[in-house]
Design an enzyme around this catalytic site. Structure first.
Site, PDB file in Angstrom:
ATOM      1  N   ASP A 187      59.026  55.788  22.012  1.00 39.48           N
ATOM      2  CA  ASP A 187      58.636  56.037  23.406  1.00 39.48           C
ATOM      3  C   ASP A 187      57.389  55.242  23.786  1.00 39.48           C
ATOM      4  O   ASP A 187      57.249  54.804  24.920  1.00 39.48           O
ATOM      5  CB  ASP A 187      58.374  57.531  23.609  1.00 39.48           C
ATOM      6  CG  ASP A 187      59.658  58.328  23.462  1.00 39.48           C
ATOM      7  OD1 ASP A 187      59.594  59.523  23.184  1.00 39.48           O
ATOM      8  OD2 ASP A 187      60.736  57.724  23.603  1.00 39.48           O
ATOM      9  N   ARG A 204      53.487  62.666  11.044  1.00 36.64           N
ATOM     10  CA  ARG A 204      52.101  62.850  11.512  1.00 36.64           C
ATOM     11  C   ARG A 204      52.035  63.907  12.634  1.00 36.64           C
ATOM     12  O   ARG A 204      51.066  64.637  12.776  1.00 36.64           O
ATOM     13  CB  ARG A 204      51.528  61.523  12.003  1.00 36.64           C
ATOM     14  CG  ARG A 204      52.178  60.922  13.248  1.00 36.64           C
ATOM     15  CD  ARG A 204      51.621  59.553  13.556  1.00 36.64           C
ATOM     16  NE  ARG A 204      52.060  59.007  14.837  1.00 36.64           N
ATOM     17  CZ  ARG A 204      53.206  58.367  15.038  1.00 36.64           C
ATOM     18  NH1 ARG A 204      54.032  58.201  14.035  1.00 36.64           N
ATOM     19  NH2 ARG A 204      53.522  57.895  16.228  1.00 36.64           N
ATOM     20  N   ASP A 262      53.899  59.968  27.332  1.00 39.23           N
ATOM     21  CA  ASP A 262      54.975  59.364  26.520  1.00 39.23           C
ATOM     22  C   ASP A 262      54.443  58.920  25.158  1.00 39.23           C
ATOM     23  O   ASP A 262      54.848  57.881  24.634  1.00 39.23           O
ATOM     24  CB  ASP A 262      55.597  58.156  27.232  1.00 39.23           C
ATOM     25  CG  ASP A 262      56.439  58.593  28.427  1.00 39.23           C
ATOM     26  OD1 ASP A 262      56.624  57.777  29.349  1.00 39.23           O
ATOM     27  OD2 ASP A 262      56.879  59.761  28.431  1.00 39.23           O
TER      28      ASP A 262
HETATM   29  C1  LIG Z   1      57.128  75.853  14.425  1.00 36.60           C
HETATM   30  C2  LIG Z   1      58.011  74.798  15.002  1.00 36.60           C
HETATM   31  C3  LIG Z   1      57.576  74.450  16.365  1.00 36.60           C
HETATM   32  C4  LIG Z   1      58.441  73.352  16.943  1.00 36.60           C
HETATM   33  C5  LIG Z   1      57.867  72.954  18.246  1.00 36.60           C
HETATM   34  C6  LIG Z   1      58.630  71.843  18.817  1.00 36.60           C
HETATM   35  C7  LIG Z   1      57.982  71.365  20.083  1.00 36.60           C
HETATM   36  C8  LIG Z   1      58.557  70.044  20.365  1.00 36.60           C
HETATM   37  C9  LIG Z   1      57.944  69.443  21.563  1.00 36.60           C
HETATM   38  C10 LIG Z   1      58.332  68.004  21.566  1.00 36.60           C
HETATM   39  C11 LIG Z   1      57.735  67.289  22.730  1.00 36.60           C
HETATM   40  C12 LIG Z   1      58.525  66.059  22.954  1.00 36.60           C
HETATM   41  C13 LIG Z   1      57.911  65.237  24.038  1.00 36.60           C
HETATM   42  C14 LIG Z   1      58.025  63.806  23.624  1.00 36.60           C
HETATM   43  C15 LIG Z   1      56.936  63.046  23.584  1.00 36.60           C
HETATM   44  C16 LIG Z   1      57.059  61.640  23.091  1.00 36.60           C
HETATM   45  O1  LIG Z   1      57.105  60.736  24.160  1.00 36.60           O
HETATM   46  C17 LIG Z   1      55.847  61.343  22.216  1.00 36.60           C
HETATM   47  C18 LIG Z   1      55.842  59.909  21.755  1.00 36.60           C
HETATM   48  O2  LIG Z   1      57.009  59.624  21.110  1.00 36.60           O
HETATM   49  P1  LIG Z   1      57.021  58.366  20.061  1.00 36.60           P
HETATM   50  O3  LIG Z   1      56.350  58.884  18.843  1.00 36.60           O
HETATM   51  O4  LIG Z   1      58.476  58.058  19.844  1.00 36.60           O
HETATM   52  O5  LIG Z   1      56.255  57.220  20.686  1.00 36.60           O
HETATM   53  N1  LIG Z   1      55.914  62.247  21.104  1.00 36.60           N
HETATM   54  C19 LIG Z   1      55.000  63.187  20.972  1.00 36.60           C
HETATM   55  O6  LIG Z   1      54.051  63.328  21.713  1.00 36.60           O
HETATM   56  C20 LIG Z   1      55.224  64.099  19.817  1.00 36.60           C
HETATM   57  C21 LIG Z   1      54.866  65.486  20.187  1.00 36.60           C
HETATM   58  C22 LIG Z   1      55.301  66.330  19.046  1.00 36.60           C
HETATM   59  C23 LIG Z   1      54.600  67.650  19.061  1.00 36.60           C
HETATM   60  C24 LIG Z   1      55.000  68.384  17.816  1.00 36.60           C
HETATM   61  C25 LIG Z   1      54.444  69.773  17.852  1.00 36.60           C
HETATM   62  C26 LIG Z   1      54.754  70.470  16.551  1.00 36.60           C
HETATM   63  C27 LIG Z   1      54.135  71.851  16.591  1.00 36.60           C
HETATM   64  C28 LIG Z   1      54.123  72.438  15.231  1.00 36.60           C
HETATM   65  C29 LIG Z   1      53.459  73.794  15.295  1.00 36.60           C
HETATM   66  C30 LIG Z   1      53.554  74.445  13.957  1.00 36.60           C
HETATM   67  C31 LIG Z   1      52.989  75.848  13.990  1.00 36.60           C
HETATM   68  C32 LIG Z   1      53.325  76.531  12.680  1.00 36.60           C
HETATM   69  C33 LIG Z   1      52.541  77.830  12.559  1.00 36.60           C
HETATM   70  C34 LIG Z   1      52.910  78.607  11.297  1.00 36.60           C
HETATM   71  N1  LIG Z   2      53.056  44.699  16.591  1.00 38.87           N
HETATM   72  C1  LIG Z   2      52.380  45.828  16.834  1.00 38.87           C
HETATM   73  N2  LIG Z   2      51.333  46.193  16.069  1.00 38.87           N
HETATM   74  C2  LIG Z   2      50.678  47.349  16.310  1.00 38.87           C
HETATM   75  N3  LIG Z   2      50.995  48.221  17.292  1.00 38.87           N
HETATM   76  C3  LIG Z   2      52.039  47.885  18.082  1.00 38.87           C
HETATM   77  C4  LIG Z   2      52.782  46.687  17.900  1.00 38.87           C
HETATM   78  N4  LIG Z   2      53.755  46.646  18.843  1.00 38.87           N
HETATM   79  C5  LIG Z   2      53.631  47.764  19.597  1.00 38.87           C
HETATM   80  N5  LIG Z   2      52.603  48.519  19.121  1.00 38.87           N
HETATM   81  C6  LIG Z   2      52.157  49.833  19.605  1.00 38.87           C
HETATM   82  O1  LIG Z   2      52.692  50.829  18.720  1.00 38.87           O
HETATM   83  C7  LIG Z   2      52.647  52.090  19.415  1.00 38.87           C
HETATM   84  C8  LIG Z   2      53.757  52.987  18.970  1.00 38.87           C
HETATM   85  O2  LIG Z   2      54.958  52.357  19.230  1.00 38.87           O
HETATM   86  P1  LIG Z   2      56.302  53.231  19.137  1.00 38.87           P
HETATM   87  O3  LIG Z   2      57.407  52.245  19.060  1.00 38.87           O
HETATM   88  O4  LIG Z   2      56.329  54.265  20.207  1.00 38.87           O
HETATM   89  O5  LIG Z   2      56.203  53.952  17.742  1.00 38.87           O
HETATM   90  P2  LIG Z   2      56.066  55.549  17.505  1.00 38.87           P
HETATM   91  O6  LIG Z   2      57.338  56.147  18.049  1.00 38.87           O
HETATM   92  O7  LIG Z   2      55.931  55.675  16.044  1.00 38.87           O
HETATM   93  O8  LIG Z   2      54.847  55.970  18.271  1.00 38.87           O
HETATM   94  C9  LIG Z   2      52.732  51.742  20.878  1.00 38.87           C
HETATM   95  O9  LIG Z   2      51.533  52.214  21.480  1.00 38.87           O
HETATM   96  C10 LIG Z   2      52.756  50.227  20.934  1.00 38.87           C
HETATM   97  O10 LIG Z   2      51.914  49.755  21.991  1.00 38.87           O
END
Ligand SMILES: CCCCCCCCCCCCC/C=C/[C@@H](O)[C@H](COP(=O)(O)O)NC(=O)CCCCCCCCCCCCCCC
Ligand SMILES: Nc1ncnc2c1ncn2[C@@H]1O[C@H](COP(=O)(O)OP(=O)(O)O)[C@@H](O)[C@H]1O
Ligand SMILES: [Ca+2]
Length: 502
Positions: A157, A270, A461
């Protein structure tokens, strides 16, 4: 191809190729290794989209045998000619590969799973492997784009967000639209964006295709699917901060992404580590949210109407929000009245403030952060999670793992809105008085609290916006993806594919 008949929808044919006499060996990706010289061929293969379980698509192939090689040639030419007339199918693509995102397998995923399919479909791809963060966004300001049929993002994302921002900023610049003007009617980029999921969460890919699978996404690109998508602009004091297409989160999710960004070496896990850490920390943020509910009262985050392929809610929103030609002199239609039908305000102490411009479905939450949110209805679902004990917050989080109603809690308010603003309350050490300083973009409430509470950041995002006070506005169907929305797994959809894209 449906399983109980031999009817093949031409719009889901990938390519037609002559086949070598002895049937040829197929490599592990199902491609015949030797291309035959067409004149002597008496067989031809039709490569088509085979729909597997769980919305996964795979290249299927059926071989036809002709007695007479000229008939064979005629079939190949006529079918190829028909495919070339499918005007939504891309011929020339610009591909950005992020070698850094997710499990750092972006290059391998593209080379092994996507490139052979693009070659088979005779798509010319210019591939750029990015060298740093922001590289794709910078290149999109200077590269020649008008010979292209689309842009492909190989990453998560965050990478998609980079390309989205780069393309929209470039389009406004070329159209003479001031991107920093919150009320400006943005011009829609004509290029579609395709996403090959190679990140950590891949929510955009999952919410628009229904699965995170590189081959499936590549096939949606090849056959030229077209899905409009809402985009939210995030401003602060008449300056554009970023465009957002999926998830905006302040408080819990902002702290998670800020903490997890320091641990990219952990890959996708992470987020679980930082999520657990921030759950235990459970910081509370004071502030005020003002929002403009969406006009169509029929549509709500609670209405269980899922946004699927050919969604009627999105289709009607598209009719209502047709782009009007940009006229700099015309004052924008700003709704500033507070009260019924106008802006509303909620002030409080929040664990999280989230905005889901689409369902934000992903592996972590298959039904999404807001399951009834729509891809292209011009609205975003504003989710206010007020301060509450950890066990109740955990109960809400756990519901994301299932299909149950995650909003059914007294500490949660959800509104379907077209715009919203957030102003944090800064706690400072002085006498108790209330001052509203709009100019500074904050409400400052002076109090005897011992320590000023650091603000959270916005998770946009997956990218960080380090500015707590924001003004957010949804632009209906601003961009188009090579996708078709979540396919109904049983009955076919009610609208022909591609009906959205004029
Ligand atoms: C205890 C299990 C709890 C499960 C909770 C699930 C909540 C999921 C929410 C997901 C939000 C998705 C929105 C997406 C955002 C993405 O754009 C964005 C970027 O994506 P990229 O890495 O591909 O660049 N991703 C994110 O911001 C990741 C957000 C993930 C949040 C994970 C939260 C996990 C919470 C765990 C709590 C555990 C408590 C346990 C207590 C015993
Ligand atoms: N070649 C690169 N080296 C380091 N960071 C980069 C590179 N290309 C893109 N990025 C950055 O990596 C970040 C995460 O990219 P993404 O594809 O969403 O991975 P993830 O889903 O693990 O966060 C973005 O903020 C993007 O700007
Ligand atoms: Ca929406």
């Amino acid at each position: 191809m449906s399983s109980d008949s031999n009817v093949l929808d031409l719009s889901e044919v990938i390519a037609v190729t002559p086949v070598e006499k002895h049937g040829g060996q197929r490599n592990k990706d199902g491609f015949s290794d030797i291309e035959l010289t067409p004149i002597s061929c008496s067989r031809f293969a039709v490569h088509y989209v085979e729909k597997k379980r769980g919305r996964v698509w795979r290249p299927g192939r059926v071989t036809f045998k002709c007695q007479d090689p000229t008939v064979c040639r005629e079939w190949i030419d006529r079918l190829q000619e028909r495919l070339n007339q499918e005007y939504l199918r891309p011929r020339r693509l610009l591909v950005f590969v992020n070698p850094f995102g997710g499990k750092k397998r972006g290059v391998q995923i593209y080379q092994q799973k996507v490139a052979p399919l693009f070659d088979l479909a005779r798509i010319k791809a210019d591939v750029i492997v990015t060298e740093r963060a922001g590289h794709a966004q910078d290149l999109l300001q200077e590269l020649e784009l008008n010979k292209l049929d689309g842009i492909v993002c190989v990453g998560g994302d965050g990478m998609f967000s980079e390309i989205l921002n780069g393309l929209i900023v470039r389009t406004q610049q070329e159209a003479g639209v001031d991107k920093d003007w919150l009320a400006a009617e943005l011009v829609r980029p004509h290029l579609r964006i395709g996403i090959i999921p190679a990140g950590s969460t891949d929510a955009v890919s999952y919410a628009t295709v229904g699965v995170n699978d590189p081959v499936t996404s590549a096939l949606h690109i090849i056959i030229g699917d077209c899905q409009p998508l809402d985009v939210s602009s995030v401003h602060y004091r008449s300056q554009l901060l970023r465009y957002n297409v999926s998830f905006l989160g302040y408080g819990f999710y902002g702290d998670v992404v800020r903490d997890s960004d320091l641990r990219r070496w952990m890959g996708p896990t992470r987020y679980d580590y930082s999520g657990f850490k921030k759950f235990c920390r459970r910081k509370i943020y004071e502030g005020e949210v003002a929002f403009l509910p969406c006009a169509d009262q029929g549509s709500s985050p609670y209405d269980q109407i899922r946004c699927t392929e050919g969604c009627l809610v999105c289709k009607q929103a598209g009719e209502k929000n047709k782009p009007t030609p940009f006229n700099p002199s015309e004052e924008p239609r700003a709704v500033e009245t507070f009260g019924p039908g106008g802006w509303q305000r909620v002030r409080g102490r929040f664990i999280a403030i989230n905005a889901a411009t689409n369902s934000c479905a992903c592996k972590k939450t298959p039904k999404g952060v807001s399951p009834a949110a729509h891809l292209a209805d011009g609205c975003t679902d504003l989710i206010l999670i007020h301060a509450t004990p950890r066990y109740r917050f955990l109960g809400h989080l756990l519901k994301h793992l299932t299909d149950s109603d995650r909003f059914n809690h007294s500490f949660i308010e959800v509104y379907r809105v077209r715009e919203f603003k957030f102003r944090p309350v800064i706690i400072e050490e002085t006498e108790d008085e209330q001052v509203e300083d709009e100019e500074a973009g904050v409400l400052s409430r002076r109090n005897r609290r011992r320590n000023t509470r650091r603000n959270s950041v916005w998770n946009c995002d997956g990218e960080i916006i380090d500015q707590p006070a924001v003004d957010v506005k949804v632009h209906c169907q601003l961009i188009k993806l090579f996708a078709r929305g979540i396919e109904e797994t049983k009955q076919s959809s009610c609208w022909p594919v591609g009906c959205f894209c004029a």
